[in-house]
Motif scaffolding. Structure first.
Motif, PDB file in Angstrom:
ATOM      1  N   GLY A 200      42.467 -62.754  11.747  1.00  0.00           N
ATOM      2  CA  GLY A 200      42.166 -62.813  10.322  1.00  0.00           C
ATOM      3  C   GLY A 200      41.828 -64.245   9.963  1.00  0.00           C
ATOM      4  O   GLY A 200      42.264 -65.188  10.644  1.00  0.00           O
ATOM      5  N   ALA A 201      41.025 -64.439   8.922  1.00  0.00           N
ATOM      6  CA  ALA A 201      40.640 -65.788   8.508  1.00  0.00           C
ATOM      7  C   ALA A 201      40.306 -65.776   7.027  1.00  0.00           C
ATOM      8  O   ALA A 201      39.855 -64.760   6.477  1.00  0.00           O
ATOM      9  N   VAL A 202      40.508 -66.926   6.375  1.00  0.00           N
ATOM     10  CA  VAL A 202      40.194 -67.046   4.957  1.00  0.00           C
ATOM     11  C   VAL A 202      39.767 -68.486   4.674  1.00  0.00           C
ATOM     12  O   VAL A 202      40.240 -69.428   5.332  1.00  0.00           O
ATOM     13  N   TYR A 203      38.845 -68.648   3.720  1.00  0.00           N
ATOM     14  CA  TYR A 203      38.356 -69.989   3.350  1.00  0.00           C
ATOM     15  C   TYR A 203      39.153 -70.514   2.171  1.00  0.00           C
ATOM     16  O   TYR A 203      39.443 -69.793   1.221  1.00  0.00           O
ATOM     17  N   ASP A 204      39.511 -71.811   2.237  1.00  0.00           N
ATOM     18  CA  ASP A 204      40.275 -72.408   1.147  1.00  0.00           C
ATOM     19  C   ASP A 204      39.992 -73.906   1.060  1.00  0.00           C
ATOM     20  O   ASP A 204      40.425 -74.681   1.928  1.00  0.00           O
ATOM     21  N   GLY A 205      39.270 -74.322   0.023  1.00  0.00           N
ATOM     22  CA  GLY A 205      39.080 -75.733  -0.288  1.00  0.00           C
ATOM     23  C   GLY A 205      38.567 -76.596   0.848  1.00  0.00           C
ATOM     24  O   GLY A 205      39.117 -77.676   1.108  1.00  0.00           O
ATOM     25  N   GLY A 206      37.527 -76.155   1.538  1.00  0.00           N
ATOM     26  CA  GLY A 206      36.951 -76.945   2.605  1.00  0.00           C
ATOM     27  C   GLY A 206      37.521 -76.673   3.981  1.00  0.00           C
ATOM     28  O   GLY A 206      37.066 -77.248   4.971  1.00  0.00           O
ATOM     29  N   TYR A 207      38.517 -75.796   4.058  1.00  0.00           N
ATOM     30  CA  TYR A 207      39.141 -75.452   5.334  1.00  0.00           C
ATOM     31  C   TYR A 207      38.991 -73.956   5.596  1.00  0.00           C
ATOM     32  O   TYR A 207      38.943 -73.146   4.670  1.00  0.00           O
TER      33      TYR A 207
ATOM     34  N   PRO B 222      41.335 -64.010  -0.621  1.00  0.00           N
ATOM     35  CA  PRO B 222      41.657 -64.593  -1.927  1.00  0.00           C
ATOM     36  C   PRO B 222      41.966 -63.483  -2.926  1.00  0.00           C
ATOM     37  O   PRO B 222      41.312 -62.446  -2.953  1.00  0.00           O
ATOM     38  N   TYR B 223      42.980 -63.735  -3.751  1.00  0.00           N
ATOM     39  CA  TYR B 223      43.377 -62.734  -4.748  1.00  0.00           C
ATOM     40  C   TYR B 223      44.050 -63.446  -5.915  1.00  0.00           C
ATOM     41  O   TYR B 223      45.089 -64.088  -5.736  1.00  0.00           O
ATOM     42  N   GLY B 224      43.428 -63.326  -7.117  1.00  0.00           N
ATOM     43  CA  GLY B 224      43.984 -64.004  -8.285  1.00  0.00           C
ATOM     44  C   GLY B 224      44.004 -65.506  -8.060  1.00  0.00           C
ATOM     45  O   GLY B 224      43.020 -66.110  -7.643  1.00  0.00           O
ATOM     46  N   ASN B 225      45.154 -66.112  -8.286  1.00  0.00           N
ATOM     47  CA  ASN B 225      45.301 -67.548  -8.056  1.00  0.00           C
ATOM     48  C   ASN B 225      45.997 -67.835  -6.732  1.00  0.00           C
ATOM     49  O   ASN B 225      46.649 -68.867  -6.568  1.00  0.00           O
ATOM     50  N   GLY B 226      45.839 -66.925  -5.779  1.00  0.00           N
ATOM     51  CA  GLY B 226      46.475 -67.106  -4.477  1.00  0.00           C
ATOM     52  C   GLY B 226      45.780 -66.279  -3.414  1.00  0.00           C
ATOM     53  O   GLY B 226      44.549 -66.119  -3.432  1.00  0.00           O
ATOM     54  N   PHE B 227      46.571 -65.693  -2.513  1.00  0.00           N
ATOM     55  CA  PHE B 227      46.025 -64.976  -1.370  1.00  0.00           C
ATOM     56  C   PHE B 227      46.826 -63.709  -1.113  1.00  0.00           C
ATOM     57  O   PHE B 227      48.048 -63.690  -1.277  1.00  0.00           O
ATOM     58  N   LEU B 228      46.120 -62.647  -0.720  1.00  0.00           N
ATOM     59  CA  LEU B 228      46.729 -61.343  -0.495  1.00  0.00           C
ATOM     60  C   LEU B 228      46.658 -60.997   0.983  1.00  0.00           C
ATOM     61  O   LEU B 228      45.594 -61.072   1.605  1.00  0.00           O
ATOM     62  N   LEU B 229      47.784 -60.608   1.559  1.00  0.00           N
ATOM     63  CA  LEU B 229      47.871 -60.136   2.936  1.00  0.00           C
ATOM     64  C   LEU B 229      48.165 -58.647   2.923  1.00  0.00           C
ATOM     65  O   LEU B 229      49.075 -58.192   2.236  1.00  0.00           O
ATOM     66  N   THR B 230      47.396 -57.875   3.689  1.00  0.00           N
ATOM     67  CA  THR B 230      47.691 -56.451   3.870  1.00  0.00           C
ATOM     68  C   THR B 230      47.814 -56.169   5.358  1.00  0.00           C
ATOM     69  O   THR B 230      47.033 -56.682   6.170  1.00  0.00           O
ATOM     70  N   THR B 231      48.784 -55.330   5.718  1.00  0.00           N
ATOM     71  CA  THR B 231      49.041 -55.036   7.121  1.00  0.00           C
ATOM     72  C   THR B 231      49.869 -53.767   7.241  1.00  0.00           C
ATOM     73  O   THR B 231      50.474 -53.317   6.258  1.00  0.00           O
ATOM     74  N   LYS B 232      49.875 -53.185   8.426  1.00  0.00           N
ATOM     75  CA  LYS B 232      50.838 -52.129   8.749  1.00  0.00           C
ATOM     76  C   LYS B 232      51.934 -52.792   9.570  1.00  0.00           C
ATOM     77  O   LYS B 232      51.747 -53.086  10.754  1.00  0.00           O
ATOM     78  N   THR B 233      53.053 -53.014   8.951  1.00  0.00           N
ATOM     79  CA  THR B 233      54.126 -53.736   9.627  1.00  0.00           C
ATOM     80  C   THR B 233      54.506 -53.080  10.942  1.00  0.00           C
ATOM     81  O   THR B 233      54.730 -53.754  11.954  1.00  0.00           O
ATOM     82  N   VAL B 234      54.590 -51.762  10.964  1.00  0.00           N
ATOM     83  CA  VAL B 234      54.994 -51.051  12.182  1.00  0.00           C
ATOM     84  C   VAL B 234      53.787 -50.603  12.997  1.00  0.00           C
ATOM     85  O   VAL B 234      53.887 -49.670  13.799  1.00  0.00           O
ATOM     86  N   SER B 235      52.660 -51.232  12.776  1.00  0.00           N
ATOM     87  CA  SER B 235      51.453 -50.982  13.556  1.00  0.00           C
ATOM     88  C   SER B 235      51.063 -49.501  13.516  1.00  0.00           C
ATOM     89  O   SER B 235      50.924 -48.929  12.437  1.00  0.00           O
TER      90      SER B 235
ATOM     91  N   TRP C 225      51.629 -58.645   0.948  1.00  0.00           N
ATOM     92  CA  TRP C 225      52.313 -59.880   0.570  1.00  0.00           C
ATOM     93  C   TRP C 225      51.348 -60.736  -0.236  1.00  0.00           C
ATOM     94  O   TRP C 225      50.126 -60.623  -0.102  1.00  0.00           O
ATOM     95  N   TRP C 226      51.914 -61.619  -1.068  1.00  0.00           N
ATOM     96  CA  TRP C 226      51.099 -62.564  -1.842  1.00  0.00           C
ATOM     97  C   TRP C 226      51.645 -63.967  -1.638  1.00  0.00           C
ATOM     98  O   TRP C 226      52.875 -64.162  -1.511  1.00  0.00           O
ATOM     99  N   ALA C 227      50.736 -64.965  -1.611  1.00  0.00           N
ATOM    100  CA  ALA C 227      51.152 -66.359  -1.467  1.00  0.00           C
ATOM    101  C   ALA C 227      50.214 -67.252  -2.271  1.00  0.00           C
ATOM    102  O   ALA C 227      49.025 -66.939  -2.417  1.00  0.00           O
ATOM    103  N   PRO C 228      50.706 -68.380  -2.782  1.00  0.00           N
ATOM    104  CA  PRO C 228      49.845 -69.301  -3.524  1.00  0.00           C
ATOM    105  C   PRO C 228      48.922 -70.105  -2.616  1.00  0.00           C
ATOM    106  O   PRO C 228      47.924 -70.664  -3.078  1.00  0.00           O
ATOM    107  N   ASN C 229      49.255 -70.185  -1.315  1.00  0.00           N
ATOM    108  CA  ASN C 229      48.462 -70.936  -0.340  1.00  0.00           C
ATOM    109  C   ASN C 229      48.280 -70.083   0.920  1.00  0.00           C
ATOM    110  O   ASN C 229      49.087 -69.183   1.178  1.00  0.00           O
ATOM    111  N   PRO C 230      47.261 -70.370   1.720  1.00  0.00           N
ATOM    112  CA  PRO C 230      47.044 -69.561   2.920  1.00  0.00           C
ATOM    113  C   PRO C 230      48.221 -69.566   3.886  1.00  0.00           C
ATOM    114  O   PRO C 230      48.412 -68.605   4.632  1.00  0.00           O
TER     115      PRO C 230
END
Length: 210
Positions: free
Chosen positions: A51-58, A123-136, A145-150
């Motif tokens: 997985g990959a996401v762009y954030d502020g030049g990185y 990217p989602y709102g003012n942060g980042f959204l992770l989606t996954t199947k925890t048990v595969s 999950w949501w986080a303000p930074n990657p």
């Protein structure tokens, strides 16, 4: 114009395969040609590129590493980052180790322990959204999950969707055994008329020829 793509190398040792390594491919869109391929620092069992996401030049790139126990289905999530203009430079990559970015990939620490199979971050709102199947491939729940930074910190949003079981196979000459689903993806930038989002998942039917 240029396009970067992630290439994952896997060995089919079990239904989902074992990831061995990952590379970045550079495409020249003006000439429709492949420029070059550069390996991403890291190797099995911690392969960056799921997985990959762009954030502020990185560009932040994720890895999911399963724990070494028989029934540990949920993996630890790691993250690396590289400046946008240096994706093809292996020495420019940095890895998250606690509260720091370090050049030693072996010093990386999980940013989210025992929680992921795939690592779809957008990217989602003012942060980042992770989606996954925890048990595969086991069970239908898709977690978010949501986080303000990657790199986090990640806040558990709980189960957001239950993937339906695929129907039995009716292919002639094929003995059906079971179906399973994996790799859920949510397009966080899409908004449907009912307020939902567009998503997808992969499914596979196991069996053998009669």
């Amino acid at each position: 114009a240029r396009l970067f793509g992630s290439l994952r190398h896997a060995h089919l040792t079990h239904p989902c395969g074992t990831r061995l390594s990952c590379s970045w491919a550079l495409f020249d869109l003006t000439s429709d040609t492949l420029g070059r391929i550069t390996p991403v620092p890291g190797m099995a069992p911690r392969v960056f590129g799921s997985g990959a996401v762009y954030d502020g030049g990185y560009v932040d790139v994720y890895a999911s590493q399963r724990r070494p126990c028989a029934f540990c289905l949920a993996g630890d999530m790691y993250v690396a980052r590289v400046p946008e203009g240096q994706i093809m430079v292996p020495g420019a990559w940095r890895f998250r180790s606690g509260t720091r970015w370090v050049s030693d990939r072996f010093a990386a620490k999980p940013v989210l322990p025992a929680a992921v199979s795939n690592t779809d971050v957008q990217p989602y709102g003012n942060g980042f959204l992770l989606t996954t199947k925890t048990v595969s491939i086991i069970g239908p729940p898709v977690e978010a999950w949501w986080a303000p930074n990657p790199e986090g910190p990640w806040q558990d949003l709980g189960t957001v969707f239950d993937v339906p079981d695929p129907p039995p196979s009716s292919v002639p000459g094929f003995a059906y055994r079971e179906a399973y689903t994996y790799n859920p993806i949510v397009l966080a930038s899409t908004h449907l008329s009912d307020g939902g989002m567009l998503g997808s998942f992969a499914s596979r039917i196991s069996g053998s020829a009669d």
